[in-house]
Design a protein around this motif. Structure first.
Motif, PDB file in Angstrom:
ATOM      1  N   ASP A  89      57.577  41.613   7.405  1.00  0.00           N
ATOM      2  CA  ASP A  89      57.682  40.472   6.498  1.00  0.00           C
ATOM      3  C   ASP A  89      56.578  40.425   5.446  1.00  0.00           C
ATOM      4  O   ASP A  89      56.571  39.516   4.614  1.00  0.00           O
ATOM      5  CB  ASP A  89      57.657  39.159   7.310  1.00  0.00           C
ATOM      6  N   TRP A  90      55.637  41.347   5.494  1.00  0.00           N
ATOM      7  CA  TRP A  90      54.568  41.327   4.512  1.00  0.00           C
ATOM      8  C   TRP A  90      55.095  41.618   3.110  1.00  0.00           C
ATOM      9  O   TRP A  90      56.037  42.411   2.931  1.00  0.00           O
ATOM     10  CB  TRP A  90      53.515  42.378   4.854  1.00  0.00           C
ATOM     11  N   VAL A  91      54.475  40.991   2.124  1.00  0.00           N
ATOM     12  CA  VAL A  91      54.731  41.278   0.716  1.00  0.00           C
ATOM     13  C   VAL A  91      53.387  41.627   0.071  1.00  0.00           C
ATOM     14  O   VAL A  91      52.417  40.877   0.210  1.00  0.00           O
ATOM     15  CB  VAL A  91      55.367  40.070  -0.006  1.00  0.00           C
ATOM     16  N   VAL A  92      53.306  42.766  -0.590  1.00  0.00           N
ATOM     17  CA  VAL A  92      52.070  43.185  -1.250  1.00  0.00           C
ATOM     18  C   VAL A  92      52.074  42.624  -2.673  1.00  0.00           C
ATOM     19  O   VAL A  92      52.976  42.930  -3.466  1.00  0.00           O
ATOM     20  CB  VAL A  92      51.943  44.725  -1.278  1.00  0.00           C
ATOM     21  N   ARG A  93      51.071  41.802  -2.972  1.00  0.00           N
ATOM     22  CA  ARG A  93      50.919  41.209  -4.313  1.00  0.00           C
ATOM     23  C   ARG A  93      49.567  41.643  -4.872  1.00  0.00           C
ATOM     24  O   ARG A  93      48.549  40.957  -4.695  1.00  0.00           O
ATOM     25  CB  ARG A  93      51.018  39.689  -4.226  1.00  0.00           C
ATOM     26  N   PRO A  94      49.518  42.795  -5.533  1.00  0.00           N
ATOM     27  CA  PRO A  94      48.232  43.368  -5.954  1.00  0.00           C
ATOM     28  C   PRO A  94      47.385  42.437  -6.825  1.00  0.00           C
ATOM     29  O   PRO A  94      46.167  42.352  -6.633  1.00  0.00           O
ATOM     30  CB  PRO A  94      48.650  44.628  -6.727  1.00  0.00           C
ATOM     31  N   ARG A  95      48.000  41.727  -7.756  1.00  0.00           N
ATOM     32  CA  ARG A  95      47.199  40.871  -8.637  1.00  0.00           C
ATOM     33  C   ARG A  95      46.533  39.741  -7.855  1.00  0.00           C
ATOM     34  O   ARG A  95      45.347  39.431  -8.053  1.00  0.00           O
ATOM     35  CB  ARG A  95      48.069  40.304  -9.764  1.00  0.00           C
ATOM     36  N   ARG A  96      47.276  39.136  -6.951  1.00  0.00           N
ATOM     37  CA  ARG A  96      46.701  38.079  -6.120  1.00  0.00           C
ATOM     38  C   ARG A  96      45.621  38.646  -5.202  1.00  0.00           C
ATOM     39  O   ARG A  96      44.594  38.013  -4.966  1.00  0.00           O
ATOM     40  CB  ARG A  96      47.807  37.405  -5.296  1.00  0.00           C
ATOM     41  N   MET A  97      45.850  39.855  -4.704  1.00  0.00           N
ATOM     42  CA  MET A  97      44.878  40.505  -3.829  1.00  0.00           C
ATOM     43  C   MET A  97      43.555  40.738  -4.563  1.00  0.00           C
ATOM     44  O   MET A  97      42.463  40.543  -4.011  1.00  0.00           O
ATOM     45  CB  MET A  97      45.472  41.824  -3.324  1.00  0.00           C
ATOM     46  N   MET A  98      43.638  41.147  -5.831  1.00  0.00           N
ATOM     47  CA  MET A  98      42.427  41.372  -6.617  1.00  0.00           C
ATOM     48  C   MET A  98      41.684  40.060  -6.837  1.00  0.00           C
ATOM     49  O   MET A  98      40.454  39.997  -6.725  1.00  0.00           O
ATOM     50  CB  MET A  98      42.780  42.021  -7.959  1.00  0.00           C
ATOM     51  N   GLU A  99      42.417  38.995  -7.120  1.00  0.00           N
ATOM     52  CA  GLU A  99      41.787  37.700  -7.378  1.00  0.00           C
ATOM     53  C   GLU A  99      41.099  37.148  -6.129  1.00  0.00           C
ATOM     54  O   GLU A  99      39.986  36.621  -6.215  1.00  0.00           O
ATOM     55  CB  GLU A  99      42.848  36.706  -7.866  1.00  0.00           C
ATOM     56  N   SER A 100      41.747  37.278  -4.971  1.00  0.00           N
ATOM     57  CA  SER A 100      41.218  36.639  -3.766  1.00  0.00           C
ATOM     58  C   SER A 100      40.164  37.466  -3.047  1.00  0.00           C
ATOM     59  O   SER A 100      39.303  36.918  -2.353  1.00  0.00           O
ATOM     60  CB  SER A 100      42.363  36.321  -2.794  1.00  0.00           C
ATOM     61  N   MET A 101      40.202  38.806  -3.218  1.00  0.00           N
ATOM     62  CA  MET A 101      39.271  39.646  -2.458  1.00  0.00           C
ATOM     63  C   MET A 101      38.339  40.480  -3.323  1.00  0.00           C
ATOM     64  O   MET A 101      37.556  41.283  -2.804  1.00  0.00           O
ATOM     65  CB  MET A 101      40.074  40.545  -1.497  1.00  0.00           C
ATOM     66  N   GLY A 102      38.410  40.323  -4.623  1.00  0.00           N
ATOM     67  CA  GLY A 102      37.422  40.941  -5.489  1.00  0.00           C
ATOM     68  C   GLY A 102      37.630  42.414  -5.784  1.00  0.00           C
ATOM     69  O   GLY A 102      36.713  43.077  -6.275  1.00  0.00           O
TER      70      GLY A 102
END
Length: 341
Positions: A89-102
């Motif tokens: 069920d995971w969805v990879v959202r690269p832009r959100r990942m960059m914003e939240s984890m630097g």
């Protein structure tokens, strides 16, 4: 298409590497281009609601290293800013990942591209030969992975660069050839009347094959899971399970030989995934090799082509690490699959 070359910005270290499957996610951090990957315990995808949560709690919270770049291999098509995974069920959202984890740079590729990269990243100690032959240093290669499904990819060398070629070769037709096949095949479960390779050559496919053999012989199936069929077959305690494994490796040998011809894989054929690792004794009993080489008028070509089982438990991670160290060694398409802050 856009391929990594000297003009592209190299990945910034440290690099977080992830191999994301349906059940398990494997992570490592590459501190610099000379270091061995720092490997973390395998993560169960069902234990985390999102991939972001899994990375934060299982990786970032357990190390003082702050990755700047990320390279992920995922089981599913990489298309757009929201990447759905095929079997979880995971969805990879690269832009959100960059914003939240630097993170400043994220690349997402197909899981079997990573398996193909691993073929030239692994040492001989992690390859178990099941068909003898000589691997040409820059010869094309094929990777086949019977697991949850049946993955396939090629690896082609040109202009001093290795190009992974992902595909859906696991869904080609597989048909009966021998008298025994003609007894068994009518009892196989089909998809819209069709028997693809994946209908037999994966975990559920092995159970499908086992049940078909039992039905052909008028017997009741005893085992219900791939692990049960594999265990009974390897132990020699159940004649139907033994034949299921024998036919499984025979059909896998036929398909592997076909793919070797398609890619003219003088560099070898490589079997990956948990099933191949578990059934090495059956893969070595001669039936896989006989089917692999039985390709008249090109049997001599196949006899010279080696086949291996990849035994490294983190093969895809090692392939991704090789790419992260020297992207210019590999012709990995990044257009639409790379995000930068």
């Amino acid at each position: 298409m856009h391929f990594t070359n000297e003009n592209d910005t190299a990945l910034r270290f440290p690099v977080l590497i992830g191999d994301i499957g349906g059940t398990n996610a494997r992570f490592a951090i590459l501190v610099d281009s000379n270091a061995d990957p720092k490997i973390f315990p395998v993560v169960q995808t069902a234990d985390h609601a999102t991939i972001d949560e899994a990375i934060q709690s299982s990786i970032l919270d357990r190390t003082s290293i702050q990755p700047r770049s990320v390279v992920l291999a995922v089981a599913g098509p990489v298309d757009g800013d929201e990447i759905d995974l095929t079997n979880c069920d995971w969805v990879v959202r690269p832009r959100r990942m960059m914003e939240s984890m630097g993170f400043s740079d994220i690349i997402v590729i197909n899981d079997f591209e990573a398996q193909a990269l691993a073929v030239v990243a692994l040492d001989e100690e992690h390859l178990e030969m099941v068909c003898p032959g000589t691997s040409e240093a820059t010869g094309s290669r094929v990777v086949l992975g019977p697991g949850t499904g049946l993955g396939m990819a090629g690896l082609v060398h040109a202009q001093h660069t290795w190009f992974p070629v992902p595909g859906e070769g696991g869904h080609v037709d597989l048909g009966p050839r021998t008298a025994r096949d003609l007894e068994v095949f009518p009892h196989l479960e089909t998809i819209e009347g069709r028997i693809s390779a994946e209908q037999i050559l994966c975990g559920r496919g092995l159970v499908n094959l086992y049940r078909a053999i039992a039905a052909a012989d008028g017997r009741d199936p005893v085992h219900a899971t791939p692990a049960e069929v594999t265990g009974a077959g390897l132990a020699g305690k159940d004649a139907v399970a033994v034949e299921a494994l024998d036919l499984f490796v025979t059909y896998l040998g036929r398909l592997a030989g076909d793919m070797a011809l398609v890619f003219m894989s003088r560099g070898g054929v490589y079997l990956t995934g948990g099933i191949a690792q578990k059934i090495v004794p059956t893969l070595k009993n001669g039936k896989f090799r006989a089917a692999f080489e039985d390709k008249a008028p090109h049997s001599d070509l196949l006899r010279a082509t080696p086949a291996y089982v990849i035994t490294h438990p983190m093969a895809a991670v090692m392939g991704l690490a090789a790419y992260a160290r020297t992207p210019t060694r590999f012709g990995v398409e990044t257009q639409g699959r790379r995000w930068k802050a």
